[in-house]
Design an enzyme around this catalytic site. Structure first.
Site, PDB file in Angstrom:
ATOM      1  N   HIS A 233       0.822  -1.218   0.000  1.00  0.00           N
ATOM      2  CA  HIS A 233       0.000   0.000   0.000  1.00  0.00           C
ATOM      3  C   HIS A 233       0.859   1.273   0.000  1.00  0.00           C
ATOM      4  O   HIS A 233       0.459   2.302   0.527  1.00  0.00           O
ATOM      5  CB  HIS A 233      -0.983   0.005   1.170  1.00  0.00           C
TER       6      HIS A 233
ATOM      7  N   TYR B 125     -10.220  -2.221   0.615  1.00  0.00           N
ATOM      8  CA  TYR B 125      -9.084  -1.582  -0.067  1.00  0.00           C
ATOM      9  C   TYR B 125      -9.367  -0.083  -0.229  1.00  0.00           C
ATOM     10  O   TYR B 125      -8.526   0.764   0.100  1.00  0.00           O
ATOM     11  CB  TYR B 125      -8.854  -2.235  -1.439  1.00  0.00           C
TER      12      TYR B 125
ATOM     13  N   ASP C 102       0.635  -2.993  -9.872  1.00  0.00           N
ATOM     14  CA  ASP C 102       0.305  -4.213 -10.612  1.00  0.00           C
ATOM     15  C   ASP C 102       0.573  -4.055 -12.112  1.00  0.00           C
ATOM     16  O   ASP C 102       1.225  -4.895 -12.736  1.00  0.00           O
ATOM     17  CB  ASP C 102      -1.172  -4.587 -10.415  1.00  0.00           C
TER      18      ASP C 102
ATOM     19  N   GLU D 215      -8.619   0.210 -14.575  1.00  0.00           N
ATOM     20  CA  GLU D 215      -8.910  -0.295 -13.220  1.00  0.00           C
ATOM     21  C   GLU D 215      -9.529   0.815 -12.352  1.00  0.00           C
ATOM     22  O   GLU D 215     -10.515   0.593 -11.653  1.00  0.00           O
ATOM     23  CB  GLU D 215      -7.599  -0.786 -12.589  1.00  0.00           C
TER      24      GLU D 215
ATOM     25  N   SER E 273      -2.715 -10.460  -9.045  1.00  0.00           N
ATOM     26  CA  SER E 273      -3.102  -9.467 -10.038  1.00  0.00           C
ATOM     27  C   SER E 273      -3.437 -10.009 -11.416  1.00  0.00           C
ATOM     28  O   SER E 273      -2.876  -9.603 -12.433  1.00  0.00           O
ATOM     29  CB  SER E 273      -2.035  -8.382 -10.153  1.00  0.00           C
TER      30      SER E 273
ATOM     31  N   GLY F  26      -7.997 -14.249  -7.248  1.00  0.00           N
ATOM     32  CA  GLY F  26      -8.254 -14.013  -5.830  1.00  0.00           C
ATOM     33  C   GLY F  26      -7.065 -14.336  -4.943  1.00  0.00           C
ATOM     34  O   GLY F  26      -7.194 -14.387  -3.727  1.00  0.00           O
ATOM     35  N   ALA F  27      -5.883 -14.540  -5.536  1.00  0.00           N
ATOM     36  CA  ALA F  27      -4.703 -14.884  -4.741  1.00  0.00           C
ATOM     37  C   ALA F  27      -3.841 -13.663  -4.471  1.00  0.00           C
ATOM     38  O   ALA F  27      -2.827 -13.750  -3.804  1.00  0.00           O
ATOM     39  CB  ALA F  27      -3.879 -15.947  -5.452  1.00  0.00           C
ATOM     40  N   GLY F  28      -4.237 -12.522  -5.038  1.00  0.00           N
ATOM     41  CA  GLY F  28      -3.411 -11.331  -4.875  1.00  0.00           C
ATOM     42  C   GLY F  28      -2.234 -11.323  -5.833  1.00  0.00           C
ATOM     43  O   GLY F  28      -1.215 -10.704  -5.572  1.00  0.00           O
TER      44      GLY F  28
HETATM   45  C1  GLA Z   1      -3.330  -4.076  -4.867  1.00  0.00           C
HETATM   46  C2  GLA Z   1      -3.361  -2.813  -5.723  1.00  0.00           C
HETATM   47  C3  GLA Z   1      -1.968  -2.187  -5.833  1.00  0.00           C
HETATM   48  C4  GLA Z   1      -1.354  -1.986  -4.446  1.00  0.00           C
HETATM   49  C5  GLA Z   1      -1.473  -3.265  -3.612  1.00  0.00           C
HETATM   50  C6  GLA Z   1      -1.062  -3.068  -2.185  1.00  0.00           C
HETATM   51  O1  GLA Z   1      -2.552  -5.050  -5.498  1.00  0.00           O
HETATM   52  O2  GLA Z   1      -3.867  -3.102  -7.000  1.00  0.00           O
HETATM   53  O3  GLA Z   1      -2.034  -0.974  -6.536  1.00  0.00           O
HETATM   54  O4  GLA Z   1      -1.932  -0.898  -3.794  1.00  0.00           O
HETATM   55  O5  GLA Z   1      -2.798  -3.778  -3.588  1.00  0.00           O
HETATM   56  O6  GLA Z   1       0.275  -2.707  -2.105  1.00  0.00           O
END
Ligand code: GLA
Length: 388
Positions: free
Chosen positions: A42, A230, A181, A169, A135, A131-133
């Site tokens: 973040h 978020y 991302d 996005e 991207s 959904g795993a983060g």
């Molecule tokens: C998500 C967002 C990114 C970033 C991260 C946290 O992946 O898409 O832009 O803010 O969370 O670091």
């Protein structure tokens, strides 16, 4: 193999699938990777710095133009083709909601002075767990952007392609994400980490340390309100910056922030402290990488997780459990949640002493506690978005 595998479709098999669905071959196939957030949680939308890795999994898109102005979207995960007319893209819901990513890209193109393709057939395939983060959204945005730009014979620079994805996005999908991302998917290189100074933005790469590899443990847990949470964290950071008299939290050093503690609510102070100290950790991590000090890198990764856990409060008990187990496991340098948080996956940076049986022990301990196995995915660092 004990871990769950997702198999990418080759260019030839995606083209064959395209022909089966649309009755002719595609004119262009593109691919964009997902990413691991290495460190910098973040920090991006607060004007800070971040390190990420483009992984060897992603989204592949095949396209061909149509003369009748119809836009057909098909994904290998569904049996339905979503048929839409040319013209201003309209947000989709339900089973067609995945098309909001390519539609958002179409809607973004005019903002960058670029032409929009009229009719086309579009097929997307992915070997990224959703959904795993990791991207998958940036991956489909960048693969779509390259496909649409190719269809219209336009070739803007890489930074513009990245910004098109972010615009999609932010404005069309409606998530106020930063540039991490899309930046990593666009600027990724095999064997290297992408460093982004988000204030520019400025993109560079640093070598991935020799002898270290990534493991992803995907919990499949996801907070029901993840997008709202978020956005709430984003608002809290902006409010903290305003209360502290700066435009962006990056303008504050850890010392300056401590001196101004009385100006903000305790919760806002915790969020700001996480961001400001995390930016300092990114800087320290770049130095440790350059020095080849994997022990120091790992310590910073785990410290980043602890800060997410206690200050930014975007972790979950499941993610914390995995980080606890991994941080104590032989051969692991460090572990942390990767991405927005509130569920998803943990990544570990590990050396030769950590392999399939050590990963299995962690997965088994997690399964014993939570009654479900996490997916265990060893990940390589692959190239950034490209036309295949
Ligand atoms: C998500 C967002 C990114 C970033 C991260 C946290 O992946 O898409 O832009 O803010 O969370 O670091």
């Amino acid at each position: 193999m004990f871990y769950f595998a997702y198999f990418p479709m080759s260019k030839a098999s995606l083209a064959a699938r395209f022909e089966h669905i649309f009755g002719r071959l595609p004119v262009l196939v593109t691919r964009a990777p997902g990413r691991i957030e290495f460190i910098g949680n973040h920090t991006d939308y607060n004007g800070g710095t971040v390190l990420g890795a483009s992984i060897d999994r992603g989204v592949t898109v095949a396209v061909a133009p149509r003369a009748d102005g119809v836009r057909n979207f098909h994904s290998t995960y569904t049996s339905e083709t979503v048929m839409l007319p040319a013209g201003e893209p309209v947000r989709q819901a339900g089973a067609a909601a995945w098309t909001n990513y390519p539609l958002g890209v179409l809607a973004a193109l005019p903002h960058f002075g670029l032409r929009v393709p009229e009719g086309f057939d579009f097929l997307a395939d992915s070997d990224l767990p959703t959904g795993a983060g990791l991207s998958s959204s940036a991956a489909i945005e960048l693969a779509s952007a390259l496909a649409f730009l190719g269809l219209t014979g336009q070739a803007p620079d890489r930074e513009t392609v990245v910004k098109i994805g972010k615009h999609a996005e932010n404005q069309f999908v409606g998530v106020p994400c930063g540039i991490l991302d899309q930046g990593v998917s666009g600027f990724g290189e095999a064997g290297r980490l992408v460093f982004i100074d988000c204030a520019g933005p400025r993109f560079t790469t640093v070598p991935m340390p020799a002898g270290a590899s990534f493991w992803i443990f995907n919990t499949h847990t996801k907070h029901a309100l993840v997008d709202g949470l978020y956005a709430a964290r984003h608002r809290e950071c902006m409010a903290a910056a305003a209360a502290l008299g700066v435009k962006c939290l990056v303008e504050l050093s850890p010392d300056a922030l401590r001196a101004a503690e009385a100006k903000v609510e305790p919760a806002a102070f915790k969020r700001a402290r996480h961001v400001v100290e995390e930016i300092a950790r990114v800087g320290a991590c770049v130095k440790a990488l350059e020095a080849g000090d994997l022990g120091a890198v790992g310590g910073l990764l785990t410290a980043s997780h602890r800060s997410s856990q206690h200050l930014f409060e975007n972790s979950t008990p499941e993610l914390d459990f995995l980080v606890d187990m991994l941080a104590a496991a032989p051969g692991v340098y460090g572990a942390r949640l990767t991405g927005g948080g509130f569920g998803g996956a943990v990544m570990a940076l590990a050396g030769a002493g950590f392999g399939a049986s050590e990963a299995e022990a962690v997965a088994a301990a997690y399964a014993a506690k939570y009654g479900a196995r996490p997916d265990v995915l060893p990940m390589g660092v692959g190239p950034g978005a490209t036309v295949l």
